[in-house]
Design an enzyme around this catalytic site. Sequence first.
Site, PDB file in Angstrom:
ATOM      1  N   GLU A   1      -0.387   9.307 -12.770  1.00 57.59           N
ATOM      2  CA  GLU A   1      -1.834   9.125 -12.676  1.00 57.59           C
ATOM      3  C   GLU A   1      -2.188   8.001 -11.706  1.00 57.59           C
ATOM      4  OE1 GLU A   1      -3.652   8.943 -16.573  1.00 57.59           O
ATOM      5  OE2 GLU A   1      -2.208  10.358 -17.399  1.00 57.59           O
TER       6      GLU A   1
ATOM      7  N   HIS B   1      -5.523   7.853  -6.464  1.00 56.92           N
ATOM      8  CA  HIS B   1      -6.270   6.815  -5.747  1.00 56.92           C
ATOM      9  C   HIS B   1      -6.125   6.940  -4.230  1.00 56.92           C
ATOM     10  CE1 HIS B   1      -7.420   4.474  -9.253  1.00 56.92           C
ATOM     11  NE2 HIS B   1      -6.189   4.516  -9.698  1.00 56.92           N
TER      12      HIS B   1
ATOM     13  N   ASP C   1       0.856  -1.182   0.000  1.00 54.45           N
ATOM     14  CA  ASP C   1       0.000   0.000   0.000  1.00 54.45           C
ATOM     15  C   ASP C   1       0.898   1.240   0.000  1.00 54.45           C
ATOM     16  OD1 ASP C   1      -1.745   2.079   0.608  1.00 54.45           O
ATOM     17  OD2 ASP C   1      -2.747   1.008   2.235  1.00 54.45           O
TER      18      ASP C   1
END
Length: 347
Positions: free
Chosen positions: A177, A181, A159
């Site tokens: 990009e 998130h 993560d």
Amino acid sequence: MSKVGGTLDLASGLGGKIEKDDVLSAVDKYEKYHVCYGGNEEERKSNYTDMVNKYYDLVTSFYEYGWGESFHFAPRWKGESLRESIKRHEHFLALQLGLKAGQKVLDVGCGIGGPLREIARFSSTSVTGLNNNEYQISRGKVLNRVAGLDQTCDFVKADFMKMPFPDNSFDAVYAIEATCHAPDAVGCYKEIYRVLKPGQCFAAYEWCMTDAYDPNNEEHQQIKAEIELGNGLPDIRLTSQCLDAIKKAGFEVVWEKDLAVDSPVPWYLPMDASHFSLSSFRLSAVGRFFTKNMVAALEKIGIAPKGSQRVQAFLEKAAEGLLAGGKKEIFTAMYFFVARKPLSESE
């Protein structure tokens, strides 16, 4: 990739690591995170790991079928193909970071590693791709071996809000990009700051709403919701919020700009129904219509899992939202910045 080969690769990869019989329920759960299906931002942020993992299991085969190995947009020059612009976009980032042969570089949110391989070859660096999606990492490792880069480039499953690296590990860090998130931009950028060596730089392309976005405008809200649904996003920050977050994380901003502003060819052109190109056919309106019918047929005969058509449908919504957001200039996929970690805390 031949048309037949591409179709078979798409069909075999649909659902990623999700069991074929579980794809439909995964689609159900993913959709329910989003505004269009009654979800809310706080739920998306608190469950971002599950949401983003489901998203990439469901869509990676579609992405690879349409985009190739690099899942991102790029500003373009007139006469330049989409694939040429994507490579130049990656080379531009490497040049802005000043990458040198032998350096250790981190790609945050690396997808299946298309940019990682291109940048490693271009700059003769060793690039580590950080990704929390098992299916994308497995694809990336295969493609690294094919490219002959498996000895110098690798992947780590983790993560990006909790990176498994010691402080001051990397000579440079970039994100393409991907950090859009993150449920918390400051927290994500702080982790990047921690693993970057002092005096070195972090560069990123971010998806953002622009200052032209009006949160009280229903059409603007709908466009934003479609982009979030179709791209696995908990929220979309303003460019000003991204800039503020990078400063709060401790970085010095070297320079920043929305590269969409003076791009000779709009970044969203491949998705525009008025545009047709054989080189980016699968991304075009006609190509997407072809894919829609192909996926319906594959699902009907049992080659593609149930739920595949719904994945294609929310990706189509994403394309519509991205196109509308780009044309109205309320959204950009081209916000770029280079930020430096000071040599010392007192600098």
